[in-house]
Design a protein around this motif. Structure first.
Motif, mmCIF file in Angstrom:
data_model
loop_
_atom_site.group_PDB
_atom_site.id
_atom_site.type_symbol
_atom_site.label_atom_id
_atom_site.label_comp_id
_atom_site.label_asym_id
_atom_site.label_seq_id
_atom_site.Cartn_x
_atom_site.Cartn_y
_atom_site.Cartn_z
ATOM 1 N N ALA A 93 -10.093 -130.220 -73.180
ATOM 2 C CA ALA A 93 -10.328 -130.377 -71.743
ATOM 3 C C ALA A 93 -8.889 -130.774 -70.973
ATOM 4 C CB ALA A 93 -11.438 -130.988 -71.062
ATOM 5 N N GLU A 94 -8.310 -131.814 -71.557
ATOM 6 C CA GLU A 94 -7.198 -132.281 -70.834
ATOM 7 C C GLU A 94 -6.100 -131.190 -71.125
ATOM 8 O OE1 GLU A 94 -5.539 -136.653 -71.159
ATOM 9 O OE2 GLU A 94 -4.951 -135.654 -73.050
ATOM 10 N N GLN A 95 -5.922 -130.586 -72.334
ATOM 11 C CA GLN A 95 -4.666 -129.521 -72.498
ATOM 12 C C GLN A 95 -5.016 -128.434 -71.648
ATOM 13 O OE1 GLN A 95 -2.045 -130.078 -74.104
ATOM 14 N NE2 GLN A 95 -2.666 -131.971 -74.275
ATOM 15 N N ILE A 96 -6.134 -128.077 -71.411
ATOM 16 C CA ILE A 96 -6.526 -126.890 -70.535
ATOM 17 C C ILE A 96 -5.989 -127.180 -69.320
ATOM 18 C CG2 ILE A 96 -8.493 -125.551 -69.404
ATOM 19 C CD1 ILE A 96 -7.780 -124.071 -71.891
ATOM 20 N N LEU A 97 -6.233 -128.348 -68.695
ATOM 21 C CA LEU A 97 -5.979 -128.699 -67.269
ATOM 22 C C LEU A 97 -4.311 -128.987 -67.302
ATOM 23 C CD1 LEU A 97 -8.428 -131.567 -66.452
ATOM 24 C CD2 LEU A 97 -8.531 -129.131 -65.664
ATOM 25 N N TRP A 98 -3.639 -129.618 -68.082
ATOM 26 C CA TRP A 98 -2.202 -129.811 -68.109
ATOM 27 C C TRP A 98 -1.412 -128.705 -68.073
ATOM 28 C CZ3 TRP A 98 -1.339 -134.559 -71.901
ATOM 29 C CH2 TRP A 98 -2.051 -135.745 -71.186
ATOM 30 N N THR A 99 -1.952 -127.584 -68.844
ATOM 31 C CA THR A 99 -1.393 -126.299 -69.113
ATOM 32 C C THR A 99 -1.385 -125.344 -67.657
ATOM 33 O OG1 THR A 99 -3.269 -125.326 -69.985
ATOM 34 C CG2 THR A 99 -1.754 -126.110 -71.557
ATOM 35 N N GLN A 100 -1.971 -125.756 -66.496
ATOM 36 C CA GLN A 100 -1.888 -125.220 -65.422
ATOM 37 C C GLN A 100 -0.467 -125.285 -64.676
ATOM 38 O OE1 GLN A 100 -5.762 -125.459 -62.683
ATOM 39 N NE2 GLN A 100 -5.408 -127.457 -63.830
ATOM 40 N N THR A 119 -12.336 -118.193 -57.396
ATOM 41 C CA THR A 119 -10.641 -118.337 -57.234
ATOM 42 C C THR A 119 -10.271 -119.655 -56.540
ATOM 43 O OG1 THR A 119 -10.694 -117.099 -55.439
ATOM 44 C CG2 THR A 119 -10.340 -116.059 -57.576
ATOM 45 N N SER A 120 -11.324 -120.240 -55.648
ATOM 46 C CA SER A 120 -11.017 -121.300 -54.960
ATOM 47 C C SER A 120 -10.955 -122.681 -55.628
ATOM 48 C CB SER A 120 -12.132 -121.589 -53.803
ATOM 49 O OG SER A 120 -12.132 -120.919 -52.825
ATOM 50 N N PRO A 121 -10.201 -123.576 -55.264
ATOM 51 C CA PRO A 121 -9.877 -124.905 -56.356
ATOM 52 C C PRO A 121 -11.297 -125.468 -56.451
ATOM 53 C CG PRO A 121 -8.241 -124.898 -54.370
ATOM 54 C CD PRO A 121 -9.370 -123.585 -54.200
ATOM 55 N N ILE A 122 -11.341 -126.038 -57.681
ATOM 56 C CA ILE A 122 -12.450 -127.031 -58.341
ATOM 57 C C ILE A 122 -11.990 -128.342 -58.470
ATOM 58 C CG2 ILE A 122 -14.167 -127.402 -60.224
ATOM 59 C CD1 ILE A 122 -13.892 -124.102 -60.532
ATOM 60 N N VAL A 123 -12.752 -129.244 -57.851
ATOM 61 C CA VAL A 123 -12.493 -130.699 -58.137
ATOM 62 C C VAL A 123 -13.697 -131.250 -58.870
ATOM 63 C CG1 VAL A 123 -12.009 -132.834 -57.211
ATOM 64 C CG2 VAL A 123 -10.994 -130.875 -56.143
ATOM 65 N N ASP A 127 -8.657 -118.145 -62.829
ATOM 66 C CA ASP A 127 -7.712 -117.957 -61.625
ATOM 67 C C ASP A 127 -7.735 -119.189 -60.669
ATOM 68 O OD1 ASP A 127 -7.080 -115.446 -62.733
ATOM 69 O OD2 ASP A 127 -8.837 -114.490 -61.971
ATOM 70 N N ALA A 128 -8.762 -120.017 -60.976
ATOM 71 C CA ALA A 128 -8.990 -121.192 -60.000
ATOM 72 C C ALA A 128 -8.160 -122.307 -60.309
ATOM 73 C CB ALA A 128 -10.296 -121.834 -60.013
ATOM 74 N N LEU A 129 -7.422 -123.142 -59.473
ATOM 75 C CA LEU A 129 -6.860 -124.324 -59.439
ATOM 76 C C LEU A 129 -7.918 -125.343 -59.735
ATOM 77 C CD1 LEU A 129 -4.184 -125.885 -59.692
ATOM 78 C CD2 LEU A 129 -4.693 -126.366 -57.185
ATOM 79 N N VAL A 130 -8.000 -125.949 -61.010
ATOM 80 C CA VAL A 130 -8.819 -126.955 -61.216
ATOM 81 C C VAL A 130 -8.148 -128.404 -61.674
ATOM 82 C CG1 VAL A 130 -10.959 -127.540 -62.869
ATOM 83 C CG2 VAL A 130 -10.311 -125.136 -62.565
ATOM 84 N N ASP A 131 -8.951 -129.474 -61.205
ATOM 85 C CA ASP A 131 -8.467 -130.642 -61.493
ATOM 86 C C ASP A 131 -9.587 -131.717 -61.385
ATOM 87 O OD1 ASP A 131 -6.695 -132.749 -61.457
ATOM 88 O OD2 ASP A 131 -6.149 -132.893 -59.452
ATOM 89 N N ALA A 132 -9.435 -132.989 -61.880
ATOM 90 C CA ALA A 132 -10.437 -134.064 -62.217
ATOM 91 C C ALA A 132 -9.888 -134.945 -61.322
ATOM 92 C CB ALA A 132 -10.517 -134.537 -63.722
ATOM 93 N N CYS A 133 -10.650 -135.517 -60.201
ATOM 94 C CA CYS A 133 -10.448 -136.547 -59.506
ATOM 95 C C CYS A 133 -11.198 -137.970 -60.036
ATOM 96 C CB CYS A 133 -10.667 -136.270 -58.072
ATOM 97 S SG CYS A 133 -9.407 -135.227 -57.041
ATOM 98 N N ALA A 134 -10.475 -138.379 -61.041
ATOM 99 C CA ALA A 134 -11.305 -139.502 -61.856
ATOM 100 C C ALA A 134 -10.250 -140.394 -62.372
ATOM 101 C CB ALA A 134 -12.233 -139.236 -62.728
ATOM 102 N N PRO A 135 -9.299 -140.681 -61.907
ATOM 103 C CA PRO A 135 -8.071 -141.617 -62.555
ATOM 104 C C PRO A 135 -8.355 -143.150 -62.278
ATOM 105 C CG PRO A 135 -7.209 -140.922 -60.394
ATOM 106 C CD PRO A 135 -8.602 -140.183 -60.601
ATOM 107 N N GLY A 136 -9.282 -143.367 -61.105
ATOM 108 C CA GLY A 136 -9.982 -144.702 -60.753
ATOM 109 C C GLY A 136 -10.521 -144.439 -59.482
ATOM 110 N N GLU A 137 -11.599 -145.322 -59.344
ATOM 111 C CA GLU A 137 -12.421 -145.125 -58.024
ATOM 112 C C GLU A 137 -11.466 -145.247 -56.821
ATOM 113 O OE1 GLU A 137 -16.059 -147.043 -57.991
ATOM 114 O OE2 GLU A 137 -16.671 -146.323 -59.783
#
Length: 505
Positions: free
Chosen positions: A46-53, A398-402, A418-428
């Motif tokens: 999953a990390e690679q799938i996100l980074w390759t954006q 297509t809208s961003p996913i968090v 086709d959507a921009l995807v990110d994880a907001c979990a680096p620290g609370e």
């Protein structure tokens, strides 16, 4: 090396009788198993799938080469399980093939096969790399390639091989920073042996440092301005305890070297050849390279022990040790070349091949095994059904996913490429800023925003953090059965807020 130790030409038998064919075949079988196992993703996948954006000169604590390769694979096959699996198992096939070629510089075809295939008995490569690893595979492949080229140079120095050695070492540094210890120990060990030193300092030697420097220079420029970002994660994993971590560090080092890396292979080798390992020893196939191997191993172990004693490192993982010690079977079998003609030689070959098949089957059934134990794994998540449920709830695709974590974010990017995807979990403390920034950018682009979490992983305060700087909205829920689990297992529970364009919170 003398002429008697020059490598024999590859056999002219049919292609499917060569070890290289079987390395490729079992890698393709692993690709098929991975596709059949689950459409969901493990954490590193999953990390690679996100980074390759996006393409970048660095990705947090990791050098960029693996992600660049994954990006290229995604351009052909899309961000998918197929693209992830083809790259990973292609690199595993390359790892075994390069070690086989290194073995052929010293041994016959059987011995070279042992030197290579024995790495499947190192858990970090044979199992954990298949299960969920990325950068470790690439750096191990480069370590194997470096040994092959060093052996070629010691046998017959050529400018082309020096240039290739520099290229491989540069790629090794772009794969994982720990390659510096592999290259440094290898260089010092080779320079300490007169025959190897003469070869390394022969005509064209300067191609190696020149090519290596050209390869790593752009990333070094990035690294100098992102040093904290690139090193903080690794330093925290080392669990540095300068005051009271000496005993713990030495025990963890021993654990990383023996049970996590060498023990299983050593047990198989002792079972197959028994006392032949120490009875009536013949001379190593190449005494100079035997000295290089021994000194290299000594330098590596001294360096690791020095990290414990002088730096307080108290944590060592098998995957960190793997690139450093992947050459151990090659060193052992080249020290005892007569084992290639031992009466029990065929038994060892069959045993290693059987273990490879067992690990292949285990890779395919691991989601079922986790589910039957009642321990839900990432691969048990209903990825396709979740995407269908989100579409049914109105998400436009297509809208961003968090998402609340990398696994969920990567799994959804595969379903919504086709959507921009990110994880907001680096620290609370950073979650409110992360979510608010995504909301602002989606508004500027005239898009909606999907916030989503999974209850089997999300911190209890994630939603409070996520909505701290935006107008709160009521959470919606999706309940879906996990795949491949025993009866009575609670369903997967996802919570989300979908805000279509113009209605963001």
């Amino acid at each position: 090396m003398t002429a008697s130790t020059a490598p024999r030409a590859l056999s002219s038998r049919l292609p499917w009788t060569h070890p290289l064919f079987w390395f490729a075949a079992i890698s393709l079988a692993h690709v098929a198993m991975r596709l059949l196992a689950s459409p969901a993703l493990k954490w590193d996948e999953a990390e690679q799938i996100l980074w390759t954006q996006e393409l970048a000169l660095g990705y947090g604590p990791q050098p960029p080469l693996y992600t660049w390769l994954q990006w290229a694979m995604n351009q052909v096959f899309g961000p998918s399980v197929l693209a992830l699996s083809l790259l990973k198992h292609g690199l595993l096939a390359l790892t075994y093939s390069l070690m086989y070629l290194a073995g052929r510089e010293l041994l016959d075809e059987r011995g070279a096969f042992w030197a290579s295939a024995s790495m499947v008995l190192m858990p970090a490569l044979g199992w954990y790399s298949v299960r969920d690893q990325t950068h470790t595979i690439l750096v191990t492949a480069m370590a194997c390639g470096a040994w092959w080229l060093l052996l070629r140079i010691v046998r017959r120095p050529r400018p082309l091989d020096f240039a290739l050695l520099g290229l491989v070492c540069g790629f090794g540094m772009l794969a994982k920073y720990s390659f510096a210890l592999v290259a440094g120990a290898m260089l010092l060990a080779a320079l300490s042996v007169p025959e190897a030193r003469r070869a390394l300092l022969s005509r064209g030697w300067w191609w190696a440092p020149l090519v290596g420097l050209l390869v790593v220079l752009p990333h070094v420029a990035w690294l100098l301005s992102h040093l904290t970002e690139a090193t903080s994660g690794t330093i925290s994993k080392m669990n540095i305890q300068p005051e009271n971590g000496l005993v713990k560090g030495l025990l963890r080092l021993l654990e990383g070297v023996v049970p996590s890396t060498l023990l299983l292979w050593a047990l198989f080798a002792l079972w197959a050849f028994r006392s032949a390992w120490w009875q009536r020893p013949l001379a190593p196939v190449s005494p100079p390279m035997h000295r290089v191997f021994v000194r290299y191993l000594g330098l590596v172990l001294l360096a690791l022990a020095g990290m414990v004693v002088f730096a307080g490192v108290s944590n060592f993982k098998g995957r960190w040790i793997l690139p450093l010690l992947c050459m151990a079977p090659l060193a052992a079998f080249s020290a005892r070349p007569e084992l290639q003609h031992h009466p029990r030689a065929r038994r060892y070959t069959i045993a290693v091949a059987t273990m490879a098949v067992i690990l292949l089957v285990a890779a395919g059934i691991r989601p079922w095994f986790s589910g039957l134990r009642g321990e839900v794994d990432e691969l048990n998540h209903p990825a396709i059904e979740l995407a269908d449920a989100l579409r049914a709830a109105g998400y436009d695709g297509t809208s961003p996913i968090v998402a609340s974590d990398h696994m969920l974010a990567g799994m959804l990017r595969v379903r919504f490429p086709d959507a921009l995807v990110d994880a907001c979990a680096p620290g609370e403390d950073e979650i409110p800023t992360c979510v608010a920034d995504h909301l602002r950018r989606s508004e500027q682009r005239g898009q909606g925003l999907l916030l989503i979490s999974r209850t089997d992983y999300v911190p209890s305060s994630w939603w409070d953090q996520a909505q701290a700087r935006i107008a709160p909205r009521a959470l919606q829920s999706i309940h879906l059965p996990f795949h491949m689990v025993r009866a009575g297992t609670p369903q997967a529970h996802y919570e989300y807020i979908w805000s279509p364009r113009g209605t963001q919170p």
